[in-house]
Design an enzyme around this catalytic site. Sequence first.
Site, short mmCIF file in Angstrom:
data_model
loop_
_atom_site.label_atom_id
_atom_site.label_comp_id
_atom_site.label_asym_id
_atom_site.label_seq_id
_atom_site.Cartn_x
_atom_site.Cartn_y
_atom_site.Cartn_z
CE LYS A 1 -1.48 3.41 1.70
NZ LYS A 1 -1.52 4.84 1.28
CD GLU B 1 13.00 4.25 8.77
OE1 GLU B 1 12.75 3.89 7.46
OE2 GLU B 1 13.19 5.26 9.36
CB CYS C 1 13.42 9.23 8.74
SG CYS C 1 14.01 8.14 7.79
CD GLU D 1 9.16 12.34 11.55
OE1 GLU D 1 10.08 12.10 11.23
OE2 GLU D 1 8.28 12.49 11.20
N1 LIG Z 1 10.24 8.20 6.52
C1 LIG Z 1 9.48 8.81 7.75
O1 LIG Z 1 9.96 8.77 8.69
C2 LIG Z 1 8.47 9.46 7.12
C3 LIG Z 1 8.11 9.97 8.14
N2 LIG Z 1 6.69 11.10 7.97
C4 LIG Z 1 6.35 11.79 8.97
O2 LIG Z 1 4.58 11.59 9.35
C5 LIG Z 1 4.15 12.74 8.79
C6 LIG Z 1 2.65 13.01 8.23
O3 LIG Z 1 2.71 11.85 7.06
P1 LIG Z 1 1.92 10.73 6.21
O4 LIG Z 1 1.56 10.48 5.10
O5 LIG Z 1 0.48 10.99 7.03
O6 LIG Z 1 2.82 10.07 7.17
P2 LIG Z 1 2.06 8.23 7.50
O7 LIG Z 1 2.39 7.37 8.70
O8 LIG Z 1 0.89 9.23 8.18
O9 LIG Z 1 2.10 7.63 6.30
C7 LIG Z 1 2.72 6.65 6.07
C8 LIG Z 1 2.05 5.20 5.39
O10 LIG Z 1 1.03 4.89 5.80
C9 LIG Z 1 -0.72 4.59 5.61
N3 LIG Z 1 -0.65 4.59 7.01
C10 LIG Z 1 -1.67 5.99 7.73
N4 LIG Z 1 -2.28 5.15 8.74
C11 LIG Z 1 -2.74 4.20 8.71
C12 LIG Z 1 -3.04 3.20 9.21
N5 LIG Z 1 -3.86 3.75 10.51
N6 LIG Z 1 -3.36 2.52 8.73
C13 LIG Z 1 -2.43 1.59 7.79
N7 LIG Z 1 -1.36 2.45 7.08
C14 LIG Z 1 -1.77 3.65 8.09
C15 LIG Z 1 -0.34 5.93 4.80
O11 LIG Z 1 -1.25 5.43 3.72
C16 LIG Z 1 1.11 6.25 4.21
O12 LIG Z 1 0.84 4.59 3.12
C17 LIG Z 1 4.86 14.17 8.42
O13 LIG Z 1 4.69 15.17 8.36
C18 LIG Z 1 5.99 13.11 9.09
O14 LIG Z 1 6.45 14.30 9.98
C19 LIG Z 1 5.78 10.88 7.05
C20 LIG Z 1 6.37 10.08 6.15
C21 LIG Z 1 7.37 9.47 6.43
O1 LIG Z 2 17.36 3.49 3.34
C1 LIG Z 2 17.84 4.73 2.70
O2 LIG Z 2 19.20 5.22 2.57
C2 LIG Z 2 17.07 6.32 3.62
C3 LIG Z 2 16.36 5.62 4.28
C4 LIG Z 2 15.72 6.68 4.54
C5 LIG Z 2 14.63 6.96 5.87
O3 LIG Z 2 13.94 5.54 5.64
C6 LIG Z 2 13.59 8.01 5.41
O4 LIG Z 2 13.36 8.65 5.02
O5 LIG Z 2 12.15 7.66 5.66
#
Ligand SMILES: NC(=O)C1=CN([C@@H]2O[C@H](COP(=O)(O)OP(=O)(O)OC[C@H]3O[C@@H](n4cnc5c(N)ncnc54)[C@H](O)[C@@H]3O)[C@@H](O)[C@H]2O)C=CC1
Ligand SMILES: O=C(O)/C=C/C=C(\O)C(=O)O
Length: 486
Positions: free
Chosen positions: A178, A254, A288, A390
């Site tokens: 997803k 993660e 991240c 964050e």
């Molecule tokens: N790599 C990272 O650490 C990331 C951190 N973020 C953080 O999260 C904040 C919100 O961004 P979002 O895209 O809304 O992140 P999110 O964590 O809500 O979404 C990531 C994924 O999870 C899915 N998802 C959301 N709620 C769910 C649930 N209850 N059950 C199953 N799947 C679910 C979403 O559809 C998307 O595919 C950002 O502002 C940022 O701070 C967002 C994306 C990546």
């Molecule tokens: O695997 C990598 O090299 C990068 C990872 C970065 C993330 O996991 C992120 O920004 O969410």
Amino acid sequence: MQEVKHFIAGEYCESSLGRTFDNINPCNGEKIGVVHEGGEAEINAAVAAAREALTGDWARMPEQQRTEVLHAVADGVEKRFDEFLEAECLDTGKPYSIARHIDIPRGAANFRVFADAVRSVPTEAFHMETPDGSGAYNIAVRKPKGVIGVISPWNLPLLLMTWKVGPALACGNSVVVKPSEETPTTTALLGEVMNEAGVPPGVFNVVHGFGPDSAGEFLTRHRDVDAITFTGETRTGEAIMRAAASGVRDVSFELGGKNPALVFADCDMDRAIEGTLRSVFANCGQVCLGTERVYVERSIFDEFVGRLAEAAGRYKLGRPEDPATDMGPLVSHEHQRKVLSYYELAKEEGANVIIGGGVPAMPGDLANGAWVEPTIWTGLPESSRIVREEIFGPCCHIQPFDDEEEAIRLANDTPYGLAAAIWSQDASRVFRVTPLIEAGITWANAWFLRDLRTPFGGCKQSGIGREGGVHSLEFYSELQNICIKI
Ligand SMILES: NC(=O)C1=CN([C@@H]2O[C@H](COP(=O)(O)OP(=O)(O)OC[C@H]3O[C@@H](n4cnc5c(N)ncnc54)[C@H](O)[C@@H]3O)[C@@H](O)[C@H]2O)C=CC1
Ligand SMILES: O=C(O)/C=C/C=C(\O)C(=O)O
């Protein structure tokens, strides 16, 4: 107009309810196309296809052939490099210069590296003595875990999705992905590559949709999903963990971070500036592993702040395809609103705004995009929300420290523990300080230097488990101990 469909059992299909949502270009707010929105029916069909695949050609395929098929997937991504590049940059707004060197090559490498890793990890065997003197052998056999649910984020869509799908398939599992609703296109495109590479139908499935009460939640709640891997926000991780508790399914998470950089007076200043600049602003701060808290030894504080601000001030914001572009927009207007709310909060909390803090004036159609300025603050207390939460945008707060002990205390004063960077030319200090940092990944005199064989993940609220190299194989396979009495 682009139309992004689900990919189930090797075929593209529309939503059974006929629902779609818009895919928006974050550079200018224009509609790129529509995405089919999946619900319970699509998730049920995808999970059933994935389960079925575990009894067919994929299950019977010799490991050597599975490796070759996954290499063919990597080749397929590379053959269509430009298509993946354009799709990824259209969905995210990120510069081609980043996606060309990081997202797309890593998207391909994730299949090769893990396919090869499976073949190079030795089998564990222990001989044991028995009371009758004849002994026994214990042999650990690595088997697929089953159907893996993959929930992936929008910041590095292809890279982070394949980081999970690559090892999952290498271990012989099937997957239902997803992808983030913000960035569905490259995950969907990968279906074509899978078919061309000879991945049997049902091994790789994609259902688009949202999180709560939508495809994401239906996937994680589905009792026929054996394990869930997720990258995204910590609160979403909590919701997924609750869903996984029913049926006692394994999770690999993660999650978020509020990563520190410690800059000591004995650093190589040029390297520290260049590395911190990247760690704060790369991918518009939507990494991240990125730095949002910078702690600088007091004697070099003013020089460091001045030089970082000067370098950030030279950043060119622009279109993805422009080779001069350093930074694109945020991924969406929703995320822009979130980041700008922190920019406002910083002012309310009394921050010194060293640079940025608002929306840049962009020309022509770009004025409608999700742009924010690269931003640096100083002067806030450690208790401030800016320093604790964050933000996930191109911004950081810089704070002075007086000695090593204080620097370590400040770095660790957070509920998160994903990544950290230390800048110092004193080797003893580097060896002394790095293990004291509470983080899954700590770089010294570097940032985002990634070897895919190394453990990757966070401690505290930044995650559960480690992926990368053999650690991915641990999560994506079930170890069965077979004890044979002689
Ligand atoms: N790599 C990272 O650490 C990331 C951190 N973020 C953080 O999260 C904040 C919100 O961004 P979002 O895209 O809304 O992140 P999110 O964590 O809500 O979404 C990531 C994924 O999870 C899915 N998802 C959301 N709620 C769910 C649930 N209850 N059950 C199953 N799947 C679910 C979403 O559809 C998307 O595919 C950002 O502002 C940022 O701070 C967002 C994306 C990546
Ligand atoms: O695997 C990598 O090299 C990068 C990872 C970065 C993330 O996991 C992120 O920004 O969410």
